[in-house]
Design a protein around this motif. Structure first.
Motif, PDB file in Angstrom:
ATOM      1  N   HIS A 192     -19.536   9.252 -20.090  1.00  0.00           N
ATOM      2  CA  HIS A 192     -19.701  10.133 -18.928  1.00  0.00           C
ATOM      3  C   HIS A 192     -19.284  11.544 -19.348  1.00  0.00           C
ATOM      4  O   HIS A 192     -18.357  11.712 -20.159  1.00  0.00           O
ATOM      5  CB  HIS A 192     -18.809   9.612 -17.800  1.00  0.00           C
ATOM      6  CG  HIS A 192     -18.981  10.324 -16.497  1.00  0.00           C
ATOM      7  ND1 HIS A 192     -18.440  11.575 -16.240  1.00  0.00           N
ATOM      8  CD2 HIS A 192     -19.637   9.952 -15.357  1.00  0.00           C
ATOM      9  CE1 HIS A 192     -18.747  11.948 -15.005  1.00  0.00           C
ATOM     10  NE2 HIS A 192     -19.481  10.973 -14.455  1.00  0.00           N
ATOM     11  N   PRO A 193     -19.936  12.586 -18.832  1.00  0.00           N
ATOM     12  CA  PRO A 193     -19.595  13.964 -19.234  1.00  0.00           C
ATOM     13  C   PRO A 193     -18.108  14.297 -19.091  1.00  0.00           C
ATOM     14  O   PRO A 193     -17.541  14.988 -19.950  1.00  0.00           O
ATOM     15  CB  PRO A 193     -20.453  14.825 -18.309  1.00  0.00           C
ATOM     16  CG  PRO A 193     -21.639  13.973 -17.993  1.00  0.00           C
ATOM     17  CD  PRO A 193     -21.119  12.567 -17.935  1.00  0.00           C
ATOM     18  N   ILE A 194     -17.480  13.827 -18.014  1.00  0.00           N
ATOM     19  CA  ILE A 194     -16.050  14.116 -17.828  1.00  0.00           C
ATOM     20  C   ILE A 194     -15.233  13.474 -18.943  1.00  0.00           C
ATOM     21  O   ILE A 194     -14.326  14.099 -19.515  1.00  0.00           O
ATOM     22  CB  ILE A 194     -15.568  13.621 -16.449  1.00  0.00           C
ATOM     23  CG1 ILE A 194     -16.215  14.449 -15.340  1.00  0.00           C
ATOM     24  CG2 ILE A 194     -14.042  13.695 -16.347  1.00  0.00           C
ATOM     25  CD1 ILE A 194     -15.887  13.970 -13.931  1.00  0.00           C
ATOM     26  N   GLU A 195     -15.558  12.231 -19.272  1.00  0.00           N
ATOM     27  CA  GLU A 195     -14.850  11.557 -20.370  1.00  0.00           C
ATOM     28  C   GLU A 195     -15.097  12.268 -21.692  1.00  0.00           C
ATOM     29  O   GLU A 195     -14.182  12.396 -22.515  1.00  0.00           O
ATOM     30  CB  GLU A 195     -15.295  10.101 -20.488  1.00  0.00           C
ATOM     31  CG  GLU A 195     -14.641   9.394 -21.662  1.00  0.00           C
ATOM     32  CD  GLU A 195     -15.075   7.954 -21.846  1.00  0.00           C
ATOM     33  OE1 GLU A 195     -14.676   7.355 -22.863  1.00  0.00           O
ATOM     34  OE2 GLU A 195     -15.810   7.428 -20.999  1.00  0.00           O
ATOM     35  N   HIS A 196     -16.314  12.735 -21.892  1.00  0.00           N
ATOM     36  CA  HIS A 196     -16.626  13.398 -23.164  1.00  0.00           C
ATOM     37  C   HIS A 196     -15.772  14.652 -23.343  1.00  0.00           C
ATOM     38  O   HIS A 196     -15.315  14.943 -24.453  1.00  0.00           O
ATOM     39  CB  HIS A 196     -18.113  13.755 -23.207  1.00  0.00           C
ATOM     40  CG  HIS A 196     -18.552  14.277 -24.537  1.00  0.00           C
ATOM     41  ND1 HIS A 196     -18.482  13.533 -25.692  1.00  0.00           N
ATOM     42  CD2 HIS A 196     -19.051  15.499 -24.909  1.00  0.00           C
ATOM     43  CE1 HIS A 196     -18.918  14.249 -26.714  1.00  0.00           C
ATOM     44  NE2 HIS A 196     -19.262  15.447 -26.263  1.00  0.00           N
ATOM     45  N   VAL A 197     -15.553  15.375 -22.251  1.00  0.00           N
ATOM     46  CA  VAL A 197     -14.712  16.574 -22.321  1.00  0.00           C
ATOM     47  C   VAL A 197     -13.249  16.205 -22.549  1.00  0.00           C
ATOM     48  O   VAL A 197     -12.597  16.705 -23.473  1.00  0.00           O
ATOM     49  CB  VAL A 197     -14.853  17.410 -21.028  1.00  0.00           C
ATOM     50  CG1 VAL A 197     -13.821  18.548 -21.010  1.00  0.00           C
ATOM     51  CG2 VAL A 197     -16.255  17.985 -20.906  1.00  0.00           C
ATOM     52  N   VAL A 198     -12.736  15.306 -21.691  1.00  0.00           N
ATOM     53  CA  VAL A 198     -11.303  15.017 -21.650  1.00  0.00           C
ATOM     54  C   VAL A 198     -10.843  14.163 -22.832  1.00  0.00           C
ATOM     55  O   VAL A 198      -9.783  14.418 -23.416  1.00  0.00           O
ATOM     56  CB  VAL A 198     -10.935  14.320 -20.319  1.00  0.00           C
ATOM     57  CG1 VAL A 198      -9.484  13.846 -20.322  1.00  0.00           C
ATOM     58  CG2 VAL A 198     -11.181  15.265 -19.146  1.00  0.00           C
ATOM     59  N   SER A 199     -11.632  13.161 -23.192  1.00  0.00           N
ATOM     60  CA  SER A 199     -11.161  12.172 -24.160  1.00  0.00           C
ATOM     61  C   SER A 199     -11.795  12.308 -25.547  1.00  0.00           C
ATOM     62  O   SER A 199     -11.214  11.841 -26.528  1.00  0.00           O
ATOM     63  CB  SER A 199     -11.417  10.763 -23.622  1.00  0.00           C
ATOM     64  OG  SER A 199     -10.526   9.836 -24.167  1.00  0.00           O
ATOM     65  N   ASN A 200     -12.970  12.920 -25.629  1.00  0.00           N
ATOM     66  CA  ASN A 200     -13.626  13.096 -26.930  1.00  0.00           C
ATOM     67  C   ASN A 200     -13.405  14.488 -27.517  1.00  0.00           C
ATOM     68  O   ASN A 200     -13.023  14.619 -28.677  1.00  0.00           O
ATOM     69  CB  ASN A 200     -15.129  12.832 -26.813  1.00  0.00           C
ATOM     70  CG  ASN A 200     -15.459  11.374 -26.575  1.00  0.00           C
ATOM     71  OD1 ASN A 200     -14.630  10.504 -26.788  1.00  0.00           O
ATOM     72  ND2 ASN A 200     -16.669  11.094 -26.118  1.00  0.00           N
ATOM     73  N   MET A 201     -13.629  15.517 -26.703  1.00  0.00           N
ATOM     74  CA  MET A 201     -13.596  16.879 -27.227  1.00  0.00           C
ATOM     75  C   MET A 201     -12.192  17.483 -27.300  1.00  0.00           C
ATOM     76  O   MET A 201     -11.790  18.000 -28.348  1.00  0.00           O
ATOM     77  CB  MET A 201     -14.503  17.778 -26.370  1.00  0.00           C
ATOM     78  CG  MET A 201     -15.984  17.459 -26.490  1.00  0.00           C
ATOM     79  SD  MET A 201     -16.594  17.640 -28.195  1.00  0.00           S
ATOM     80  CE  MET A 201     -16.308  19.391 -28.479  1.00  0.00           C
ATOM     81  N   LEU A 202     -11.450  17.425 -26.199  1.00  0.00           N
ATOM     82  CA  LEU A 202     -10.144  18.090 -26.171  1.00  0.00           C
ATOM     83  C   LEU A 202      -9.181  17.576 -27.243  1.00  0.00           C
ATOM     84  O   LEU A 202      -8.521  18.390 -27.910  1.00  0.00           O
ATOM     85  CB  LEU A 202      -9.513  17.967 -24.774  1.00  0.00           C
ATOM     86  CG  LEU A 202     -10.129  18.861 -23.696  1.00  0.00           C
ATOM     87  CD1 LEU A 202      -9.425  18.642 -22.362  1.00  0.00           C
ATOM     88  CD2 LEU A 202     -10.068  20.333 -24.089  1.00  0.00           C
ATOM     89  N   PRO A 203      -9.057  16.251 -27.471  1.00  0.00           N
ATOM     90  CA  PRO A 203      -8.138  15.803 -28.525  1.00  0.00           C
ATOM     91  C   PRO A 203      -8.483  16.346 -29.909  1.00  0.00           C
ATOM     92  O   PRO A 203      -7.590  16.529 -30.740  1.00  0.00           O
ATOM     93  CB  PRO A 203      -8.285  14.268 -28.487  1.00  0.00           C
ATOM     94  CG  PRO A 203      -8.692  13.962 -27.085  1.00  0.00           C
ATOM     95  CD  PRO A 203      -9.591  15.102 -26.702  1.00  0.00           C
TER      96      PRO A 203
END
Length: 332
Positions: free
Chosen positions: A221-232
């Protein structure tokens, strides 16, 4: 009766506190032992690698200066190539090869290392096409803009396209810090997404694949991609004010590691994907990348009782671990 109940609650509380402190002591022991081993081999390892790095350093510095001259005044293009295009090329090169195996089952010398035998043989083509569309959307509409947006902050903090390339020791330090930051941010954001409030609407999409394949590492999901994939992955270079060379290597490495973690094959001489593969099967275990925080919080206890845990090692031979350490036969 009331006194017995109070005594029981006190005992349970004491046991819980003992479990927490026990976990912390074990984690401290593991980290401490690892640190001692790291220090013991540090001088020997870095001496040899520094010699190689130093010998080739003049060559790479000269190439970097040529690139700076070519892109003088347009360093943002160089940043786009290094931070976006090269890591993306690595991602699709590796996943292109894996997709051949996923869709055809060939060559057999790779498919025989499948972790979940009987699953994705071959992969569902309709489900795969839909997943690839989502991955491309996440990359083009989320990852690329986020990395572009990162550039002015890095420029202000330390200029990723500065003249001097980082030293070998500094890059190793950065890599260690990037890894630590990613572990902390990914573990807690990932575990948060498993909360019922967020799981059904956000994270469930990623868990449609109970037997994962490499390309679905970015299927989210786009929100997960931002929070859990990209930010870390982004926070580390931002905190360190990293050079573009470090960012390129880190982003490429992070994408390759997450691909391996999802690929579904326990291949020789590559990191074990058993940990995260088990997470896709059971959902409530193995939330992190390294497993340190899972050990601390006790979110790997079920995993440690399985054959998958026994197989969670670096395979140094060519016999598939599914054959040498097979699942226990099911009771009728």
């Amino acid at each position: 009766m009331k006194g017995e109940a109070g005594h029981t609650l006190h005992n349970e509380k004491s046991k819980q506190e003992g479990h927490i402190w026990g976990s912390m002591r074990r984690t401290a022991f593991i980290l401490g032992s690892g640190l001692l081993l790291f220090v013991a081999f540090w001088n020997s390892m870095t001496w040899h690698l520094q010699r190689f790095w130093g010998a080739s350093g003049y060559f790479w510095q000269a190439q970097w200066e040529r690139l700076l001259t070519t892109f003088e005044g347009k360093e943002w293009i160089l940043f786009f190539i290094g931070a976006i295009q090269l890591p993306t090329l690595f991602f699709w090169s590796v996943n292109g090869l894996l997709l051949v195996v996923d869709t055809t089952g060939k060559p057999n010398f790779i498919s025989r290392y499948r972790i979940q035998v009987g699953k994705n043989e071959p992969v569902d083509p309709v489900k795969l096409r839909q997943s690839i569309r989502t991955v491309l959307f996440n990359q083009c509409m989320i990852s690329f803009p986020m990395v572009v947006f990162l550039y002015p902050f890095l420029k202000w903090w330390g200029d990723p396209c500065r003249h001097e390339l980082p030293t070998f020791h500094w890059f190793l330090l950065e890599l260690a810090i990037f890894t630590l930051i990613e572990e902390v941010l990914f573990y807690y954001s990932h575990r948060l997404l498993h909360h019922p409030t967020f799981y059904k609407k956000i994270h469930k999409k990623h868990h449609e694949w109970t037997a994962p394949i490499g390309v679905i590492s970015l299927y989210a999901h786009p929100i997960e991609h931002v929070v859990s994939n990209m930010l870390p992955a982004i926070v580390g270079p931002l905190v360190m004010g990293s050079h573009l060379s470090s960012i390129t290597m880190w982003f490429s490495l992070a994408l390759i590691i997450t691909t391996i973690s999802h690929c579904g094959y326990h291949l020789p001489f590559l990191p074990s994907p058993e940990f995260h593969d088990y997470h896709h099967r059971k959902f409530n275990q193995c939330y992190g990348v390294l497993g340190v925080l899972d050990h601390l919080h006790g979110t790997d206890t079920m995993f440690k009782q399985t054959k998958a845990y026994e197989r969670h090692v670096l395979l140094l031979g060519f016999t598939p671990l599914s054959e040498s350490i097979p699942e226990s036969p099911k009771m009728e």
